[in-house]
Design a protein around this motif. Structure first.
Motif, PDB file in Angstrom:
ATOM      1  N   GLY A   1      -1.447  -2.442  -5.984  1.00 23.59           N
ATOM      2  CA  GLY A   1      -1.671  -2.228  -4.552  1.00 23.59           C
ATOM      3  C   GLY A   1      -0.525  -1.530  -3.860  1.00 23.59           C
ATOM      4  O   GLY A   1       0.415  -1.035  -4.502  1.00 23.59           O
ATOM      5  N   THR A   2      -0.610  -1.487  -2.547  1.00 16.73           N
ATOM      6  CA  THR A   2       0.428  -0.825  -1.757  1.00 16.73           C
ATOM      7  C   THR A   2       0.884  -1.776  -0.653  1.00 16.73           C
ATOM      8  O   THR A   2       0.240  -2.792  -0.398  1.00 16.73           O
ATOM      9  CB  THR A   2      -0.121   0.456  -1.078  1.00 16.73           C
ATOM     10  N   VAL A   3       1.996  -1.427  -0.009  1.00 16.18           N
ATOM     11  CA  VAL A   3       2.503  -2.266   1.082  1.00 16.18           C
ATOM     12  C   VAL A   3       1.452  -2.259   2.200  1.00 16.18           C
ATOM     13  O   VAL A   3       1.013  -1.184   2.617  1.00 16.18           O
ATOM     14  CB  VAL A   3       3.816  -1.681   1.653  1.00 16.18           C
ATOM     15  N   PRO A   4       1.020  -3.424   2.687  1.00 10.28           N
ATOM     16  CA  PRO A   4       0.036  -3.430   3.777  1.00 10.28           C
ATOM     17  C   PRO A   4       0.629  -2.768   5.031  1.00 10.28           C
ATOM     18  O   PRO A   4       1.848  -2.774   5.207  1.00 10.28           O
ATOM     19  CB  PRO A   4      -0.209  -4.925   4.041  1.00 10.28           C
ATOM     20  N   SER A   5      -0.240  -2.216   5.867  1.00  9.13           N
ATOM     21  CA  SER A   5       0.262  -1.646   7.119  1.00  9.13           C
ATOM     22  C   SER A   5       0.712  -2.809   7.997  1.00  9.13           C
ATOM     23  O   SER A   5       0.310  -3.958   7.770  1.00  9.13           O
ATOM     24  CB  SER A   5      -0.837  -0.851   7.823  1.00  9.13           C
ATOM     25  N   ILE A   6       1.507  -2.484   8.994  1.00  6.68           N
ATOM     26  CA  ILE A   6       2.099  -3.566   9.793  1.00  6.68           C
ATOM     27  C   ILE A   6       1.016  -4.403  10.473  1.00  6.68           C
ATOM     28  O   ILE A   6       1.156  -5.611  10.628  1.00  6.68           O
ATOM     29  CB  ILE A   6       3.151  -3.007  10.788  1.00  6.68           C
ATOM     30  N   ASP A   7      -0.111  -3.777  10.821  1.00  9.16           N
ATOM     31  CA  ASP A   7      -1.162  -4.535  11.506  1.00  9.16           C
ATOM     32  C   ASP A   7      -1.972  -5.429  10.566  1.00  9.16           C
ATOM     33  O   ASP A   7      -2.711  -6.293  11.025  1.00  9.16           O
ATOM     34  CB  ASP A   7      -2.081  -3.576  12.274  1.00  9.16           C
ATOM     35  N   THR A   8      -1.829  -5.194   9.250  1.00  6.72           N
ATOM     36  CA  THR A   8      -2.569  -6.061   8.310  1.00  6.72           C
ATOM     37  C   THR A   8      -1.605  -6.886   7.447  1.00  6.72           C
ATOM     38  O   THR A   8      -1.993  -7.455   6.441  1.00  6.72           O
ATOM     39  CB  THR A   8      -3.471  -5.216   7.377  1.00  6.72           C
ATOM     40  N   MET A   9      -0.344  -6.918   7.873  1.00  2.00           N
ATOM     41  CA  MET A   9       0.674  -7.657   7.115  1.00  2.00           C
ATOM     42  C   MET A   9       0.314  -9.148   7.086  1.00  2.00           C
ATOM     43  O   MET A   9       0.016  -9.726   8.130  1.00  2.00           O
ATOM     44  CB  MET A   9       2.026  -7.448   7.821  1.00  2.00           C
TER      45      MET A   9
END
Ligand code: ATP
Ligand code: SF4
Ligand code: MG
Length: 323
Positions: free
Chosen positions: A268-276
């Motif tokens: 996976g990838t680092v989640p965006s800040i709004d889905t952290m």
């Protein structure tokens, strides 16, 4: 320089892009900040330089202690006099610092004149001294050339010359070698290392490349999702990484020695800040995630010098990991 409890939020975002970060770099030391794209390395560096857009960036908490001064970053701007003087920064792209319309010698001389209040001739003499120091070929001629007349590696040397012309006590280097080919990259790293040893300045090197960390770091801070998840002396973190994210990063590079717990490359990838995710920000990608990880783990010491933000650190003691 010490940064304490630094958090940063951009307007319109639901969570902080950088949260409760503590970093320390001593005089004469190189601290590498390492982590995936988007984890908050550059914005942290920009904050230390006082370069964040003031209207878009809010700093809910953070203190910087530097050179005997304590700056409350929530309400004070980093004084402009510090930038390019006591604190200098170099970037991945030299043209961020160099103006294409002005001769190299004039640009360095002006930076020196601004901060040291010296004459034009003294500024120019310092520019020549610095171009010699960074190993630029034909330095006298280069003084009167424009940036476009140099190669990428040479421009990088000029940017380093300009950054160091005012004897900064802290150098922040944001991916300074990423755009260069491998041979030039090694030369520039060696140059930064040499200059840092000569001057005794503290250096923060930002990179996503563990090869660079191994080459140059004294200490390392691993960031994930805007938080420091592991930090300690470089040798200790490399030999005995304790955070599952760090272990995943290390597994993507050849090991120097010994068997170790295997994690396949991090999915996976680092989640965006709004889905952290709440709790441990690495939870959605961590192979060891458990209900406990819904609560945020504190950065806690696993040795006198080595700290890890994982509920299960040290992992060998707390998890049955296949060797
Ligand atoms: N001016 C801005 N407004 C809103 N969000 C921003 C702004 N600048 C950066 N960000 C966000 O802050 C987060 C951290 O960005 P940053 O540039 O620090 O990442 P980085 O770790 O340096 O990544 P890279 O390795 O790609 O350089 C990213 O999610 C980015 O989108
Ligand atoms: S706290 Fe839990 S989710 Fe976070 S790194 Fe440790 S095991 Fe993984
Ligand atoms: Mg960056």
């Amino acid at each position: 320089m010490s940064l304490r409890d630094f958090s940063l939020k951009f307007k319109g975002q639901s969570a902080c892009v950088v949260e409760n970060v503590d970093l320390t770099v001593a005089e004469g030391e190189i601290l590498c900040i390492v982590g995936e794209s988007g984890c908050g390395k550059s914005v942290t560096a920009m904050a230390l330089m006082g370069l964040l857009p003031q209207d878009a960036a809010k700093i809910p908490s953070g203190t910087m202690v530097f050179n005997g001064k304590t700056i409350d970053m929530t309400c004070e701007r980093i004084p402009a006099t510090m930038r390019g003087g006591d604190v200098a920064m170099i970037f991945q792209e030299p043209m961020t610092s160099l103006n294409p319309a002005f001769r190299i010698g004039d640009q360095i001389a002006e930076a020196v004149q601004q901060h040291k209040g010296c004459t034009r001739a003294q500024g120019r003499a310092r520019a020549l001294e610095m171009l010699i120091r960074v190993g630029l070929p034909s330095p006298e001629q280069r003084l009167d050339q424009y940036p476009h007349q140099l190669s990428g590696g040479q421009r990088q040397r000029v940017m380093i010359a300009m950054a160091l012309a005012n004897d900064p006590k802290l150098l922040i280097a944001d991916e300074p070698t990423t755009a260069l080919d491998v041979t030039i990259q090694a030369q520039i790293l060696e140059l930064i290392r040499d200059l840092q040893r000569d001057t005794g300045m503290g250096t923060i090197m930002i990179t996503h490349d563990l090869g660079v960390v191994a080459e140059i770091a004294d200490t390392v801070a691993v960031m994930y999702g805007g938080q420091v998840v592991e930090r300690g002396p470089m040798a200790e973190v490399f030999e005995d990484p304790q955070h599952p994210y760090t272990i995943g990063l290390m597994d993507s590079v050849p090991r120097l020695s010994g068997p170790r717990a295997r994690l396949t490359t991090i999915e996976g990838t680092v989640p965006s800040i709004d889905t952290m995710p709440q709790g441990c920000r690495f939870r959605t990608r961590c192979p060891f995630a458990a209900p406990l990880c819904n609560a945020r783990p504190a950065l806690a010491n696993v040795s006198e010098t080595h700290a890890v933000a994982c509920h299960f650190a040290p992992l060998e003691q707390n998890l049955k990991v296949a060797q």
